[in-house]
Enzyme design. Structure first.
Site, short mmCIF file in Angstrom:
data_model
loop_
_atom_site.label_atom_id
_atom_site.label_comp_id
_atom_site.label_asym_id
_atom_site.label_seq_id
_atom_site.Cartn_x
_atom_site.Cartn_y
_atom_site.Cartn_z
N LYS A 95 0.80 -1.22 0.00
CA LYS A 95 0.00 0.00 0.00
C LYS A 95 0.84 1.28 0.00
O LYS A 95 0.42 2.29 -0.52
CB LYS A 95 -0.97 0.00 1.18
N GLU A 117 -9.66 6.99 3.22
CA GLU A 117 -10.60 6.05 3.84
C GLU A 117 -9.79 4.83 4.23
O GLU A 117 -8.75 4.56 3.63
CB GLU A 117 -11.71 5.65 2.86
N SER A 384 1.76 -9.74 -0.78
CA SER A 384 1.40 -8.32 -0.69
C SER A 384 1.70 -7.68 0.67
O SER A 384 1.88 -6.47 0.75
CB SER A 384 -0.08 -8.14 -1.02
C1 LIG Z 1 -5.17 -3.96 1.66
C2 LIG Z 1 -4.44 -5.19 1.38
C3 LIG Z 1 -4.80 -6.05 0.32
C4 LIG Z 1 -6.00 -5.85 -0.54
O1 LIG Z 1 -5.97 -4.69 -1.32
P1 LIG Z 1 -5.73 -4.74 -2.89
O2 LIG Z 1 -6.10 -3.36 -3.32
O3 LIG Z 1 -6.62 -5.78 -3.46
O4 LIG Z 1 -4.31 -5.05 -3.10
C5 LIG Z 1 -4.01 -7.17 0.08
N1 LIG Z 1 -2.93 -7.46 0.85
C6 LIG Z 1 -2.57 -6.67 1.88
C7 LIG Z 1 -1.37 -7.05 2.68
C8 LIG Z 1 -3.30 -5.51 2.19
O5 LIG Z 1 -2.92 -4.74 3.21
#
Ligand SMILES: *Cc1c(COP(=O)(O)O)cnc(C)c1O
Length: 403
Positions: A95, A117, A384
């Protein structure tokens, strides 16, 4: 096929666009025009590159999970599993790539106040972080229900100097927080920049957020030939709103030999009401200013969603994913809570990496894919984020009381 979407009005095929009140059209047009100018400005790009390198910690490694590969091979599979380590970024997820980019836009546009948000609080923390660094005032809208559920992140945001405003409308969750942030933006547009946390919202947001996350895919275009000797056979990413997935996929769209798989949250199963998988089990509709796949009943009322991972718990999805699904360039599947939890524990114990529960969904599907492929196949999973934030959820399920 050409992949230079969206068009000038923000459409990805039949999806995307700007379904907003008249009062928002003008600020959105100004933002679109400013971004068109800055995205080719060498000074802006140099500053962005510097921040990504020295503040975020990029490039993130491409890690060969050899023990996991061997373990899964024993069960009849065999494909090589590689992890794109977005969990190693500052603040622990992808993010920050987007918040760094949008905050820099805010700075170049002379804005002094940032709003955002947040659902689970991850985007709120990433935004409060970059606002602190740039000395900008920061206000984060968060559903009152989420404020209760996610108190460590609320406190983190406050430590970083942000004001957290609990939203009491609707279901008091992420979708209501997003509506409230849009309302704030309309009334304070002169000094305020709205940083949306995923590839949702009206044009140009799905494009902006994609472009700032696409650094992930661009790095992989270099890292894969270096480490694997070629591009991978498949790439897998979890899909909440879809920002980490599109960031990974976008630079690979013109490489049809690379299979792209987005993994939604199946919750208790997509044949139950308790999931968050609009692409797998939803329908086209309008949500938060764009046309995309959504989860709604026959009257268009947005459904409540469920996922073990708060970050995937969203009833919509970025419009570019809707288009990639229909066009067949990417494939979308759902993984339920239980296999995601199993993958969480497996990666933790076998590789010493605690993944975010969101990322564990992608991992679980990669395991399914690996079965039946030989060791000369390569799958890259977008890790992610890290799972530190999720240990409370895990402990609670195991009946353990943490402080
Ligand atoms: C917020 C988040 C997501 C989901 O958001 P996307 O916009 O689909 O990437 C996925 N993995 C992590 C670690 C997050 O914090």
């Amino acid at each position: 096929m050409a992949y230079d979407f969206p068009d000038a009005r923000g459409h990805f095929g039949p999806y995307g666009g700007q379904f907003v009140a008249e009062t928002l059209m003008e600020p959105l047009a100004r933002l679109t025009e400013a971004y068109a100018r800055l995205k080719n400005d060498p000074a802006f790009l140099a500053e962005l590159d510097n921040d990504l390198r020295h503040y975020v910690g990029r490039p993130s490694p491409l890690y060969h999970a050899e023990r996991l590969t061997a373990k899964w091979a024993k069960n009849g599979g065999g494909a090589q599993i590689w992890l794109k380590r977005e969990d190693l970024n500052h603040t622990g997820a992808h993010k920050i790539n987007n918040t760094v980019g949008q905050a820099l836009l805010a700075k170049h546009l002379g804005k002094t106040r940032i709003i955002a948000e947040t659902g689970a609080g991850q985007h709120g923390v990433a935004t409060a972080t970059i606002a602190a660094r740039l000395g900008l005032k920061c206000v984060v809208y968060m559903g009152a229900e989420d404020v209760q559920r996610q108190s460590p992140n609320v406190y983190r945001m406050k430590l970083l100097g942000a004001e957290v405003i609990p939203v009491k409308s609707g279901t008091q969750t992420l979708k209501d927080a997003l509506n409230e942030a849009l309302r704030d933006w309309v009334t304070h547009v002169d000094d305020t920049f709205y940083i949306i946390g995923t590839v949702a919202g009206p044009h140009p947001y799905p494009m902006l957020v994609r472009d700032f996350n696409a650094v992930v895919g661009r790095e992989l275009l270099t890292q894969c030939p270096e480490r694997i000797g070629r591009l991978p056979d498949a790439m897998v990413a979890c899909v909440g709103g879809g920002s980490n997935a599109i960031g990974m996929f976008y630079p690979f769209l013109p490489h049809p030999e690379v299979r792209l798989v987005g993994v939604e949250a199946g919750g208790h199963g997509i044949d139950t009401p308790d999931h968050a998988a609009p692409l797998s089990a939803g329908m086209p509709g309008v949500l938060h200013g764009n046309k995309t796949y959504i989860m709604a009943n026959e009257d268009g009322q947005i459904s409540n969603t469920h996922s073990i991972s708060a970050g995937l718990d969203y009833p919509g999805v970025g419009p570019e994913h809707a288009w990639l699904k229909d066009s067949g360039r990417a494939q979308y599947v759902a993984v339920n809570d239980e296999p995601a939890l199993a993958a969480f524990h497996e990666l933790t114990r076998v590789e010493g990496i605690i993944p975010a529960l969101e990322s564990a969904h992608a991992l679980a599907y990669a395991q399914q894919m690996a079965t039946g492929l030989g060791p000369d196949h390569h799958i890259v999973v977008n890790l992610s984020g890290r799972g530190d934030k999720d240990i409370f959820t895990i402990a609670k399920r195991e009946g353990i009381e943490l402080l």
